[in-house]
Motif scaffolding. Structure first.
Motif, PDB file in Angstrom:
ATOM      1  N   VAL A  37       0.834  -1.209   0.000  1.00 27.79           N
ATOM      2  CA  VAL A  37       0.000   0.000   0.000  1.00 27.79           C
ATOM      3  C   VAL A  37       0.869   1.261   0.000  1.00 27.79           C
ATOM      4  O   VAL A  37       0.620   2.208  -0.758  1.00 27.79           O
ATOM      5  N   LEU A  38       1.907   1.282   0.853  1.00 26.35           N
ATOM      6  CA  LEU A  38       2.766   2.469   0.901  1.00 26.35           C
ATOM      7  C   LEU A  38       3.482   2.692  -0.432  1.00 26.35           C
ATOM      8  O   LEU A  38       3.689   3.838  -0.850  1.00 26.35           O
ATOM      9  N   SER A  39       3.860   1.622  -1.111  1.00 29.55           N
ATOM     10  CA  SER A  39       4.533   1.768  -2.400  1.00 29.55           C
ATOM     11  C   SER A  39       3.601   2.390  -3.425  1.00 29.55           C
ATOM     12  O   SER A  39       3.993   3.282  -4.189  1.00 29.55           O
ATOM     13  N   PHE A  40       2.350   1.934  -3.453  1.00 29.27           N
ATOM     14  CA  PHE A  40       1.380   2.527  -4.372  1.00 29.27           C
ATOM     15  C   PHE A  40       1.139   3.999  -4.049  1.00 29.27           C
ATOM     16  O   PHE A  40       1.049   4.845  -4.942  1.00 29.27           O
ATOM     17  N   LEU A  91       3.221   6.038  -2.560  1.00 29.74           N
ATOM     18  CA  LEU A  91       4.422   6.798  -2.917  1.00 29.74           C
ATOM     19  C   LEU A  91       4.471   7.061  -4.424  1.00 29.74           C
ATOM     20  O   LEU A  91       4.751   8.188  -4.864  1.00 29.74           O
ATOM     21  N   ILE A  92       4.185   6.032  -5.230  1.00 30.03           N
ATOM     22  CA  ILE A  92       4.158   6.228  -6.685  1.00 30.03           C
ATOM     23  C   ILE A  92       3.102   7.263  -7.058  1.00 30.03           C
ATOM     24  O   ILE A  92       3.326   8.133  -7.906  1.00 30.03           O
ATOM     25  N   ALA A  93       1.935   7.187  -6.405  1.00 25.33           N
ATOM     26  CA  ALA A  93       0.874   8.157  -6.680  1.00 25.33           C
ATOM     27  C   ALA A  93       1.323   9.568  -6.344  1.00 25.33           C
ATOM     28  O   ALA A  93       1.054  10.514  -7.100  1.00 25.33           O
ATOM     29  N   GLY A  94       2.015   9.735  -5.217  1.00 24.93           N
ATOM     30  CA  GLY A  94       2.472  11.064  -4.818  1.00 24.93           C
ATOM     31  C   GLY A  94       3.459  11.646  -5.821  1.00 24.93           C
ATOM     32  O   GLY A  94       3.356  12.824  -6.192  1.00 24.93           O
TER      33      GLY A  94
END
Length: 696
Positions: A349-352, A354-357
């Motif tokens: 979830v955090l990786s997604f 971060l990519i979104a940010g």
């Protein structure tokens, strides 16, 4: 009885000559006159009435993102002049990802007719050859010859009482001229329209404000038009159209304020840095509100897309890592199992998020990017090759980076094991980025058009969906009994699972070669040799010299990535004039101009937006698009095949993705002759493509 029929006919015949409606497919058209007779030399008004069926619409003179305006050609008595159409104010008509400008109900298009000073006949005969386009999900062109005969009178004509209200209503819908100065500035990120606010233009917070230019190639109609007012000036931010080519000296257009329209004639110029510095700040993050139900639906699609992402081929190598982890944790305590599941979920979830940010921040800065944008960087591709190859070497037994990274072994502390599960989730997201699962494209396309908070929620739901299977297995111990017990077979299985990682690294090397050429790919291979040397030096018993050698080899391996050969040098198909051929079918490079030309010529077009790093795209081409029976349909139906290559960054392709609410590839569009685009699913089969391409 026949006598009364004749009487009725004689009474109604003059009226019939004044009203001649034509019923066509999903529309009724008619030529009306505001007057019941004509006087020589005295202008009068007629109207073209178009009334589409419920939920169908016709178009304004600028139809918006698609469509065509009605056109008329006149046959009139000698010396008679017909004026231009006076267009009532249109409104926005959202259709899927597009926004059209037009009328979804009855509309009367008034035209002034000026007869000559003398008329030789006592009958004034008019013929209007009207053509139109009426649309719903599909568009149907139509045409009709509308005739109207009026008697010629020596007296000033009287108005026809049947149509008085219609003409009066139409005049109320015609735009007023705005007696004020305005200026259109071209900037690096679109246009800025500035208008001196007159007294009759009352602006309040929350007002619906839109600018409709007459020129169809100026702005994007489906995007928001944020505005601000300051010191008596109204400022509107406009996004430029992908078909915009050259700035004209002035533009005609409408300013629509809460359904009230004002006509503008606006000079245009390229803004200077000094002018831009004086612009009123506008909050460009504001987007039109969408119903809450839409957000719930998009959230559900994102969750489902993340769940299906586990079945995509680009994620399979990481599934091998998770399989090893499940085998080991199947015999551990329930609390440990749950913590491993939660750690993996947090990593995903955090990786997604971060990519979104990063994606949202770059887009806010004006970058045209979407899902998978990191794979357009050769340096990122090379680093991913290094990572996957190193993990493969670890599984093969060359070295041990800590068994918690692989999710097996209990010699490390609990903290290290949970950290390993977390980074397994991170790795899963990294290698998942070349894939777009069903439902995922719609969700991501919606997300990048919303506020930052909404977009992050959607990306988080995507990650939660992807992590769900592993999370369920860790929280439902009963399901783990179906897994085999730990044993000596695990070492063999671990080594076997290294080969999907090697295969993925090989594929990414091919992608790298397509991006930077053979020199860049060779440099990356040299870096892999140095990386392998570094890992061999650090494995087993190490002494001082082996440690020094490890550091030197590792730095040399990373140093290879700084070489100039890792700058993109390849020519994408979409940026070239080259034409490939598959089974005798020519595949031409996509460009907005090429697509528009083909559509103007009423030719069917298939558009394939793809990338070399997109496994889903490559599988679809081999399984469906390149099959002989599919290619035969292209030939038989005269369909032009356009291919847009997004392997390296291409703003024109990104804009087309955005037009269809997508943030990444694949995207498949079929434009039947004279119709809007049909979006095909992201997972293709030959039968699915054939059914879509066959002309109806």
């Amino acid at each position: 009885m026949k006598f009364w029929y004749w009487i009725l006919f004689l009474v109604l015949a003059p009226l019939y000559s004044l009203a001649n409606p034509v019923d066509d497919k999903h529309i009724q058209v008619e030529l009306l006159s505001e007057v019941s007779s004509v006087k020589a030399g005295e202008p009068f008004w007629v109207g073209l009435r178009l009334e589409p069926d419920d939920h169908w619409h016709t178009y304004w003179k600028n139809p918006g993102d698609s469509g065509a305006a009605p056109k008329v050609k006149w046959t009139l008595p000698e010396g008679t002049q017909a004026g231009d159409i006076f267009w009532p104010a249109p409104h926005r008509i959202p259709v899927s990802h597009l926004v059209n400008l037009g009328y979804d109900g009855e509309v009367l298009l008034p035209i002034q007719i000026s007869p000559p000073a003398s008329l030789a006949s006592d009958q004034f005969n008019m013929t209007a050859n009207l053509s139109w386009l009426v649309c719903k999900e599909i568009c149907i062109p139509g045409s009709a010859e509308l005739k109207l005969d009026l008697p010629v009178s020596a007296n000033s004509p009287e108005k026809d009482s049947r149509w008085t209200k219609k003409f009066a209503k139409t005049r109320g819908q015609l735009p007023e001229t705005l007696p004020t100065a305005s200026q259109l500035f071209q900037t690096d990120n679109g246009f800025r329209l500035q208008i001196d606010i007159p007294q009759q233009l009352q602006l309040n917070k929350g007002d619906q404000l839109w600018y409709f230019p007459v020129d169809n190639g100026l702005i994007e109609h489906a995007t928001a038009q944020p505005w601000a007012r300051d010191a008596g000036k109204l400022s509107i931010q406009l996004e430029s159209s992908p078909y915009f080519t050259e700035l004209q000296t002035s533009y005609e257009g409408l300013l629509l304020l809460n359904e009230k329209a004002y006509q503008l004639s606006t000079p245009a110029t390229v803004a200077t840095p000094e002018q831009i510095a004086q612009f009123t700040p506008i909050d460009t993050t504001v987007t039109p509100e969408k119903p809450a139900t839409t957000l719930w639906l998009i959230g559900l699609l994102a969750f489902a897309g993340g769940l299906l992402l586990n079945l995509m081929p680009c994620v399979l190598p990481v599934l091998s890592l998770k399989a090893l982890s499940l085998v080991q944790h199947g015999q551990s305590q329930k609390a440990q199992q749950r913590m491993h599941g939660l750690s993996y979920t947090v990593g995903v979830v955090l990786s997604f998020v971060l990519i979104a940010g990063v994606l949202l921040a770059l887009r806010a800065g004006g970058e045209q990017i979407g899902w998978g944008f990191q794979l357009q960087s050769p340096l990122f591709i090379a680093l991913l090759v290094y990572l996957l190859f190193a993990l493969g070497l670890s599984l093969s037994g060359l070295f041990n980076v800590g068994s918690s990274w692989m999710g097996f072994g209990d010699s490390l502390s609990q903290k290290s094991g949970y950290t390993g599960s977390f980074f397994t989730g991170v790795l899963a997201v990294l290698v998942a980025s070349p894939c777009t699962a069903p439902f995922m494209g719609t969700a991501l396309g919606y997300a990048i058009t919303q506020s930052a908070s909404t977009a992050l929620i959607i990306f988080a739901l995507l990650g939660l969906g992807m992590a769900l299977p592993f999370l369920l297995l860790s929280f439902i111990p009963g399901w783990l009994r179906f897994l085999p017990k730990p044993g000596a077979w695990m070492e063999t299985f671990k080594q076997l699972m290294a080969f999907p990682l090697y295969a993925t690294a090989l594929w990414l090397l091919w992608v790298l070669g397509r991006q930077v050429g053979v020199n860049g790919m060779t440099a990356a291979l040299g870096g892999l040799i140095l990386l392998t040397l570094a890992l061999w030096l650090i494995s087993g018993n190490t002494n001082r010299w082996r440690k020094i050698g490890f550091i030197a080899a590792l730095l040399a391996s990373l140093g290879m990535l700084t070489l100039p050969v890792f700058k993109p040098t390849s020519v994408n198909l979409s940026n070239s004039s080259s034409t490939a051929t598959t089974n005798g079918v020519a595949i031409e490079a996509y460009s907005p101009q090429k697509l528009q030309t083909l559509r103007d010529q009423q030719k069917p077009v298939f558009v394939n937006l793809t990338a070399d790093w997109c496994i889903t795209c490559l599988v679809n081409e081999q399984v469906a698009l390149n099959q002989p029976e599919v290619q035969q349909v292209f030939k038989d139906n005269g369909i032009t095949y356009l291919k847009g290559d997004w392997t390296n960054r291409d703003d024109a392709i990104t804009r087309l993705l955005n037009e269809h609410d997508r943030s990444g590839v694949p995207l498949y569009l079929f434009y039947a002759a004279g119709k809007q685009a049909e979006v095909l699913p992201q997972i293709l089969t030959p039968d699915l493509v054939i059914n879509a391409l066959k002309t109806k």
